[in-house]
Design an enzyme around this catalytic site. Sequence first.
Site, PDB file in Angstrom:
ATOM      1  N   GLU A  52       0.810  -1.208   0.000  1.00 25.97           N
ATOM      2  CA  GLU A  52       0.000   0.000   0.000  1.00 25.97           C
ATOM      3  C   GLU A  52       0.850   1.269   0.000  1.00 25.97           C
ATOM      4  OE1 GLU A  52      -2.962   0.249  -0.686  1.00 25.97           O
ATOM      5  OE2 GLU A  52      -3.581  -1.830  -0.518  1.00 25.97           O
ATOM      6  N   TYR A 135      -6.342   6.915   3.549  1.00 27.79           N
ATOM      7  CA  TYR A 135      -6.476   5.822   2.590  1.00 27.79           C
ATOM      8  C   TYR A 135      -5.793   4.544   3.078  1.00 27.79           C
ATOM      9  CZ  TYR A 135      -5.270   2.545  -0.912  1.00 27.79           C
ATOM     10  OH  TYR A 135      -5.088   1.357  -1.543  1.00 27.79           O
ATOM     11  N   ASP A 153      -9.377   6.190  -2.625  1.00 34.02           N
ATOM     12  CA  ASP A 153      -8.193   6.587  -3.387  1.00 34.02           C
ATOM     13  C   ASP A 153      -8.678   7.276  -4.663  1.00 34.02           C
ATOM     14  OD1 ASP A 153      -9.182   4.456  -4.834  1.00 34.02           O
ATOM     15  OD2 ASP A 153      -7.199   3.924  -5.581  1.00 34.02           O
ATOM     16  N   CYS A 214     -18.127   1.499 -20.130  1.00 30.52           N
ATOM     17  CA  CYS A 214     -19.426   1.345 -19.467  1.00 30.52           C
ATOM     18  C   CYS A 214     -20.142   0.062 -19.886  1.00 30.52           C
ATOM     19  CB  CYS A 214     -20.301   2.558 -19.750  1.00 30.52           C
ATOM     20  SG  CYS A 214     -19.631   4.093 -19.059  1.00 30.52           S
ATOM     21  N   CYS A 223     -25.866   3.607 -12.329  1.00 30.72           N
ATOM     22  CA  CYS A 223     -24.897   4.713 -12.422  1.00 30.72           C
ATOM     23  C   CYS A 223     -25.539   5.959 -13.002  1.00 30.72           C
ATOM     24  CB  CYS A 223     -23.704   4.289 -13.274  1.00 30.72           C
ATOM     25  SG  CYS A 223     -22.456   5.586 -13.450  1.00 30.72           S
TER      26      CYS A 223
END
Length: 390
Positions: A52, A135, A153, A214, A223
């Site tokens: 990370e 984060y 993030d 998409c 969405c």
Amino acid sequence: MCPTKQKMSNKTGQDEGEEQGFRRRLLSWFDENRRDLPWRYVDDPYAVWVSEIMLQQTRVTTVLDYYERWMKRFPTVEDLAEADLEEVLELWSGLGYYRRARHLHRAATTVVDEFDGELPQSVKGLKKLTGIGDYTAGAIASIAFGQVEPLVDGNVMRVIARYYAQDEDPKRGAGKRFVWDQAGKLVDPGRPGDFNQGLMELGSLVCTAKSPKCSECPLRRGCQGFACGDPTRFPPTATPTRQGPMRGRVCVIYRFSGGEAEFLLRRRPAEGLLAGLWEFPTVEVDGKSWPTLKDLRGWLSGEAETDQDRDLSKEFGEIEHVFSHRRLRVKVHQWDVSALHWPTLGKRWRWVSEAELSGVASSALMGKVKRLWTEQSEDRQQEIPVSQNG
DNA sequence: AATTCGGGGAA
DNA sequence: TTCCCAGAATT
């Protein structure tokens, strides 16, 4: 404002239904499409932590090699805590944002000395370690310890801003609070780590910044950005503050010792840019005009008896190096000082053989200078008589 | 709230 | 070229 944007319902029952559908579709997609990354399937909080930190502001593909080398050299938090900072920075060389390496090293000593070698499991505890912010704390808590904590993030910002057609800048103020709030409501109580990674994976592979796919998106139906017809409107792009260009000169000062070349390196100050890293002596100035040779030999005045203007004027290349918001172009000089008497070096200076050069903590720019030198060494050997090598 | 941090790859 | 990436610390 999106004309078809829907009001968020405040009815609890409806929200939960919506959230559960979101979780199910995302996790199902993640189970099918997750990339096989080395820090996944590893039941080791330290490994998650290392990955990370490396992934902060850095792409997955860039991190892979660094992560493997790191875990080979520092397999446990104790190995890291015991290591010299010099070696830590050496393994980080080229990855950028070197403060991350310093913080990770310091935090490792904190974990070993104060936490009995165990990472805190809560977000609050994790954030006490330097280098771990909102984060990363959410990432380690959810992925390594299964805590039901959100994470935001750059990917999550984009996915959520689009899903809710959020107009506010998610990096600050109301927009930031909105994204964190939604992430907190959405995170799956049963698989928080997979959910969070799924959200990021979706942002990385499908809901990309420029041309989102998409048609492949599991969240398309709900969405609102997709419903608007142009999901790339979200999040709004903040205009970046651009810095001006810079020019510089780098000097590869070398000598032959026992048939092998040695290079003179200088250590940068402990504070500031590239703190503590080694470099070929360099001068830089703002703007598009080149620093003079006088600037380059400024730090050498009185150090060696020579006609520096003539010797330093040997250029063998030019390098362009692009940073986050800066653009530096350097002319690369060479200077053979084999025949010169060189004064005793202070702590900030060091002769390094060609073989040792790769084991020195340095920046990506110095890596480019080194490669330029290596590429041209064949040409140079043709020009320089062999006698100089003996 | 705004900057700084000095890499790098995809489009 | 531009964008922005599994951001955090500092001012």
